[in-house]
Design an enzyme around this catalytic site. Structure first.
Site, PDB file in Angstrom:
ATOM      1  N   LYS A 247       3.875 -15.386   1.410  1.00  0.00           N
ATOM      2  CA  LYS A 247       3.881 -16.252   0.231  1.00  0.00           C
ATOM      3  C   LYS A 247       5.342 -16.422  -0.194  1.00  0.00           C
ATOM      4  O   LYS A 247       5.754 -15.958  -1.266  1.00  0.00           O
ATOM      5  CB  LYS A 247       3.044 -15.625  -0.898  1.00  0.00           C
ATOM      6  CG  LYS A 247       1.561 -15.538  -0.582  1.00  0.00           C
ATOM      7  CD  LYS A 247       0.783 -16.749  -1.019  1.00  0.00           C
ATOM      8  CE  LYS A 247       0.737 -16.878  -2.526  1.00  0.00           C
ATOM      9  NZ  LYS A 247       0.019 -18.126  -2.912  1.00  0.00           N
TER      10      LYS A 247
ATOM     11  N   ASP B 101      -4.829  -7.279   5.846  1.00  0.00           N
ATOM     12  CA  ASP B 101      -6.081  -6.578   5.552  1.00  0.00           C
ATOM     13  C   ASP B 101      -7.172  -7.609   5.258  1.00  0.00           C
ATOM     14  O   ASP B 101      -8.279  -7.566   5.822  1.00  0.00           O
ATOM     15  CB  ASP B 101      -5.837  -5.687   4.321  1.00  0.00           C
ATOM     16  CG  ASP B 101      -6.939  -4.666   4.107  1.00  0.00           C
ATOM     17  OD1 ASP B 101      -7.882  -4.641   4.902  1.00  0.00           O
ATOM     18  OD2 ASP B 101      -6.842  -3.901   3.126  1.00  0.00           O
TER      19      ASP B 101
ATOM     20  N   TYR C 216       0.823  -1.220   0.000  1.00  0.00           N
ATOM     21  CA  TYR C 216       0.000   0.000   0.000  1.00  0.00           C
ATOM     22  C   TYR C 216       0.857   1.270   0.000  1.00  0.00           C
ATOM     23  O   TYR C 216       0.345   2.360  -0.183  1.00  0.00           O
ATOM     24  CB  TYR C 216      -0.942   0.026   1.212  1.00  0.00           C
ATOM     25  CG  TYR C 216      -1.998  -1.054   1.185  1.00  0.00           C
ATOM     26  CD1 TYR C 216      -2.421  -1.632  -0.014  1.00  0.00           C
ATOM     27  CD2 TYR C 216      -2.584  -1.509   2.351  1.00  0.00           C
ATOM     28  CE1 TYR C 216      -3.382  -2.624  -0.036  1.00  0.00           C
ATOM     29  CE2 TYR C 216      -3.559  -2.499   2.334  1.00  0.00           C
ATOM     30  CZ  TYR C 216      -3.947  -3.052   1.138  1.00  0.00           C
ATOM     31  OH  TYR C 216      -4.905  -4.038   1.122  1.00  0.00           O
TER      32      TYR C 216
END
Ligand code: NAD
Length: 367
Positions: free
Chosen positions: A192, A248, A142
């Protein structure tokens, strides 16, 4: 010795209504438990815009930096929808988070037995659930550069960048380990690492931090599997730590395990201040609920449980936080419900202030 200080920012919509019930709880702890706070109150969001033309004044920002903890209601509402982006109510909240450098967002997902039927999952999957998600809040995709929409050949390309420094990962992961020490002593780190370099680094740093906490068990999980496990068997988790984007999504997913938006507290923590307490902002997850504002229908429990988090994480009063959580549990077990907690079978709802009074009654009974 001076009392610890609290800045209360009720905000807009149902914010002032639910915060009035928190004030009752704060006063109760002062009168009955000798835990007094110096409480200041100020404006944020639309209410600050109405008064000052900005959603957060410099003076309020300075007060927020100076106190031991900030407690916020909610901001926003249709009245402010057409304002310029720079003065929208949400900018006040974002400025607080940014300037206080609140890098760790704590979102508990706790299922009260009396509300287990509310979850979209089967009762036995969620009954007794008590997990905490720690989401890194100030970095990651972000915020990473480059970002934007660019021309490339004869089409446009949208770009966001996942970027994490080791120190940004370390402080979020360390916050998770500190929490785990006060809870079930298990941390599951989610990324990941199979497809993202930032995930590989995240995992390396998590392993390094874990060496400082030999009592805490660290496991790793790919975030997509984490999403699956959260709805398959959420009780396997104690503390989950993850980056801004995955956090989030995973925290919203975990929140819904417990049923109602009116029940969900949160905390955002930053670096320790001189007195050792972390910079801290406590707020319910819900917004200003303009559809029910001013009608005495709002559920104050999310905001009251946010204060319980403040007792635990800012003021080292874990026992008193547990007392407050138990009072909420008692009231729910007695069948008292604000309108949002009535199931399909209906019933008679109690008002915002009646819920606050019922919790005070249960606190009295706990003595
Ligand atoms: P919302 O959370 O305000 O409301 C969603 C739904 O949940 C509504 O039907 C509302 O009545 C209900 N609800 C929420 N809190 C409740 C409570 N305590 N008790 C009973 N019912 C409750 O989200 P929204 O409608 O998408 O947004 C309304 C406004 O709030 C917007 O201006 C939005 O920008 C703002 N907002 C602020 C925050 C914040 O301050 N942190 C968060 C989300 C949304």
């Amino acid at each position: 010795m001076t009392n610890p200080s609290l800045l209360i920012l009720p905000g807009d919509g149902i914010g002032p209504e639910v915060m009035a019930e928190v004030r009752k709880v704060i006063d109760w702890f002062g009168a009955k438990r000798g835990i007094a706070f110096d409480v200041e109150e100020d404006l944020v969001g639309g209410s600050a815009y109405d008064e000052h033309g900005v959603p957060l004044t410099d003076e309020t920002m300075a007060r927020a930096q100076a106190v031991d903890a900030v407690l916020l209601g909610a901001v926003g509402g249709p009245k402010y929808d057409d304002l310029d982006f720079s003065v929208k109510p949400e900018r006040g909240l974002l400025r607080l988070r940014k300037e206080m450098d609140l890098f760790a967002n704590l979102r508990p997902a706790q299922c009260f037995d009396a509300l287990a039927d509310f979850s979209s999952l089967k009762k036995d999957v969620v009954a007794g659930l008590d997990l905490m998600i720690v989401r890194e809040l100030t970095s990651g995709i972000y915020f990473g550069e480059p970002r934007g929409i660019f021309e490339e050949g004869n089409e446009r390309v949208g770009i966001n960048t996942q970027r994490y420094t080791e120190s940004e990962i370390e402080r979020a992961v360390r916050a998770a380990f500190e929490l785990a020490m006060r809870r079930g002593r298990r941390v599951c780190s989610m990324e990941k690492a199979n497809v993202m370099e930032s995930g590989i680094l995240w995992r390396e740093v998590a392993n390094r931090v874990a060496q400082d906490y030999p009592e805490v068990e660290l496991t790793h999980m790919y975030a997509d599997n984490g999403a699956m496990q959260l709805v398959r068997a959420p009780k396997q988790f104690d503390v989950i730590v993850t980056d801004n984007l995955f956090g989030d999504i995973l925290s919203d997913c975990a929140a819904m395990l417990t049923g109602s938006l009116g029940m969900l507290p949160s905390a955002s923590l930053g670096a320790p201040m001189e007195n050792g307490r972390p910079k801290a902002l406590y707020e319910p997850v819900h917004g200003s609920a303009p559809d029910i504002a001013g009608q005495g229908k709002a559920n104050p429990i999310a905001c009251i449980l946010s204060f319980a988090m403040a007792l635990r994480y800012s003021f080292d009063k874990g026992d008193e936080a547990a007392r407050l959580e138990a009072a909420v549990e008692t009231v729910l077990a007695e069948g008292k419900r604000t309108a949002d907690l009535l199931g399909p079978e209906g019933g008679t709802p109690i008002s915002t202030s009646e819920m606050g009074d019922a919790i005070i009654g249960a606190l009295d009974a706990s003595l």
